[in-house]
Design a protein around this motif. Structure first.
Motif, short mmCIF file in Angstrom:
data_model
loop_
_atom_site.label_atom_id
_atom_site.label_comp_id
_atom_site.label_asym_id
_atom_site.label_seq_id
_atom_site.Cartn_x
_atom_site.Cartn_y
_atom_site.Cartn_z
N UNK A 55 0.97 -0.72 0.34
CA UNK A 55 0.37 0.01 -0.23
C UNK A 55 0.75 1.27 0.23
N UNK A 56 2.10 1.54 0.25
CA UNK A 56 3.26 2.19 0.38
C UNK A 56 4.71 1.61 -0.64
N UNK A 57 5.41 2.68 -0.97
CA UNK A 57 6.37 1.83 -1.00
C UNK A 57 7.45 1.36 -0.12
N UNK A 58 7.84 0.63 -0.84
CA UNK A 58 8.81 -0.31 0.41
C UNK A 58 9.86 0.97 0.69
N UNK A 59 10.48 0.74 2.66
CA UNK A 59 10.48 1.39 2.98
C UNK A 59 10.71 1.18 4.84
N UNK A 60 12.25 0.12 4.23
CA UNK A 60 12.19 -0.49 6.15
C UNK A 60 12.89 0.72 6.63
N UNK A 61 13.19 1.86 6.17
CA UNK A 61 13.76 2.76 7.45
C UNK A 61 12.50 3.34 8.16
N UNK A 62 11.43 3.51 7.21
CA UNK A 62 9.90 3.69 7.53
C UNK A 62 9.78 3.13 8.49
N UNK A 63 9.83 1.69 8.38
CA UNK A 63 9.21 0.50 8.78
C UNK A 63 9.06 0.52 10.30
N UNK A 64 11.41 0.67 10.32
CA UNK A 64 11.75 1.21 11.87
C UNK A 64 10.99 2.64 12.74
N UNK A 65 11.13 3.24 11.97
CA UNK A 65 10.56 4.19 12.21
C UNK A 65 8.92 4.27 13.48
N UNK A 66 8.55 3.61 12.76
CA UNK A 66 6.77 3.55 13.12
C UNK A 66 6.78 2.33 14.60
N UNK A 67 8.07 1.36 14.14
CA UNK A 67 8.38 0.31 15.17
C UNK A 67 8.70 1.17 16.45
N UNK A 68 9.61 1.68 16.50
CA UNK A 68 9.83 2.40 17.33
C UNK A 68 9.06 3.40 18.48
N UNK A 69 8.26 4.13 17.27
CA UNK A 69 6.35 4.71 18.42
C UNK A 69 5.98 3.46 18.78
N UNK A 70 5.59 3.01 18.83
CA UNK A 70 5.20 2.09 19.55
C UNK A 70 5.99 1.46 20.33
N UNK A 71 7.20 0.60 20.00
CA UNK A 71 8.30 -0.22 21.24
C UNK A 71 8.45 0.96 22.24
N UNK A 72 8.58 1.84 22.22
CA UNK A 72 8.91 3.12 22.94
C UNK A 72 7.29 3.09 24.18
#
Length: 302
Positions: A232-249
């Motif tokens: 649904x979006x262009x693949x972007x592992x850096x953006x993926x990690x950034x969103x995971x970080x928000x929830x992980x914190x």
């Protein structure tokens, strides 16, 4: 202490030290002592939250009881919650039901939804999924987003009603359009999987984004998943990690594990096995089995 009308031990409400309180709060206390139910509710909330004076669940319940006995539906629901959650009194879902029932019968949507939850789970009453649906519907018809989402779940899972995915989507949408993040995420899931409507991964991302921007950890993690694989979006592992970080914190174990995977494999972040281990451990310590498995595999490689 004294015995309440139902025989349970209750606590006489106390007055906090007035010396350091604002004049506004002193007025609330004066009105509460004079029998004003809304002020009694406000005082209960302040004790429950620990605002302006130390948190005291016993006193919160005592003030809620005074207001509830005068018919205040919010206080009745709060008192039901105290019984159900064991706050300021022994946990007893059966004692919660009469208070939820009083407020629900008076049309209070939050109590109607609580009552629906009790029937759905068989908590304090025999499990009755059809009765749960009936209470959710009363509340949902009055536009209460939590009940609309619960009713959507009932249709999605065929609990208390015949399964109807399109009807589930309709209820999720009603709540999602009012900004309820849980419903926005559920609607995103429906679009992502093509459940109850045509599959549309871009629409899924749109709804995940709304809930993620509002800080909902499940949606933040879903959005991370979309960026990780380009759904649904262009693949972007850096953006993926950034969103995971928000929830992980915020302590969400699924995101912590996914972020650990990013560090373990160098996806979207520099490879860092120490960071990976740290995030896995946080999730494992919270009891999340997949994180425990990751930790065990890392130990075997050492």
């Amino acid at each position: 202490h004294r015995l309440g009308a139902s025989g349970e031990l209750s606590v006489m409400p106390a007055v906090p030290d007035l010396s350091n309180l604002s004049s506004e709060l002193r007025q609330v206390i004066d009105k509460a002592l004079a029998g004003d139910s809304r002020s009694q509710l406000m005082l209960g909330d302040r004790y429950a939250k620990g605002t302006e004076f130390p948190r005291d669940e016993l006193q919160a319940a005592a003030w809620y009881r005074l207001a509830a006995q005068q018919g205040d539906v919010v206080a009745q629901t709060r008192l039901g919650d105290c019984h159900a959650d064991g706050k300021g009194m022994p946990r007893d879902a059966g004692e919660a039901i009469p208070w939820y029932q009083k407020a629900a019968d008076a049309g209070y949507v939050v109590a109607q939804t609580r009552l629906g939850d009790c029937y759905a789970a068989g908590r304090g009453v025999p499990q009755d999924l059809a009765e749960a649906v009936a209470w959710y519907r009363k509340s949902a018809d009055n536009a209460y987003t939590v009940a609309q989402t619960a009713l959507g779940n009932c249709y999605a899972q065929g609990k208390g009603v015949p399964q109807d995915l399109a009807e589930a989507v309709a209820w999720y949408r009603k709540a999602a359009e009012q900004g309820y993040v849980v419903a926005q995420t559920s609607l995103g899931d429906c679009y992502a999987d093509g459940r109850g409507l045509p599959k549309d991964e871009e629409q899924a991302v749109t709804w995940y984004q709304k809930a993620a921007d509002a800080g909902y950890v499940v949606a933040q993690t879903r959005l991370g998943d979309c960026y990780a694989v380009g759904r649904g979006v262009p693949q972007d592992p850096g953006e993926a990690a950034a969103w995971y970080l928000k929830a992980a914190e915020k302590g969400f174990v699924v995101a912590q594990t996914n972020l650990g995977d990013c560090f373990a494999n160098g996806r979207g972040v520099p490879q860092d096995l120490e960071q990976a281990t740290g995030w896995y451990r946080k999730a494992a310590d919270a009891g999340y089995s997949p994180a425990k498995d990751r930790l065990n595999k890392m130990k075997l490689k050492e």
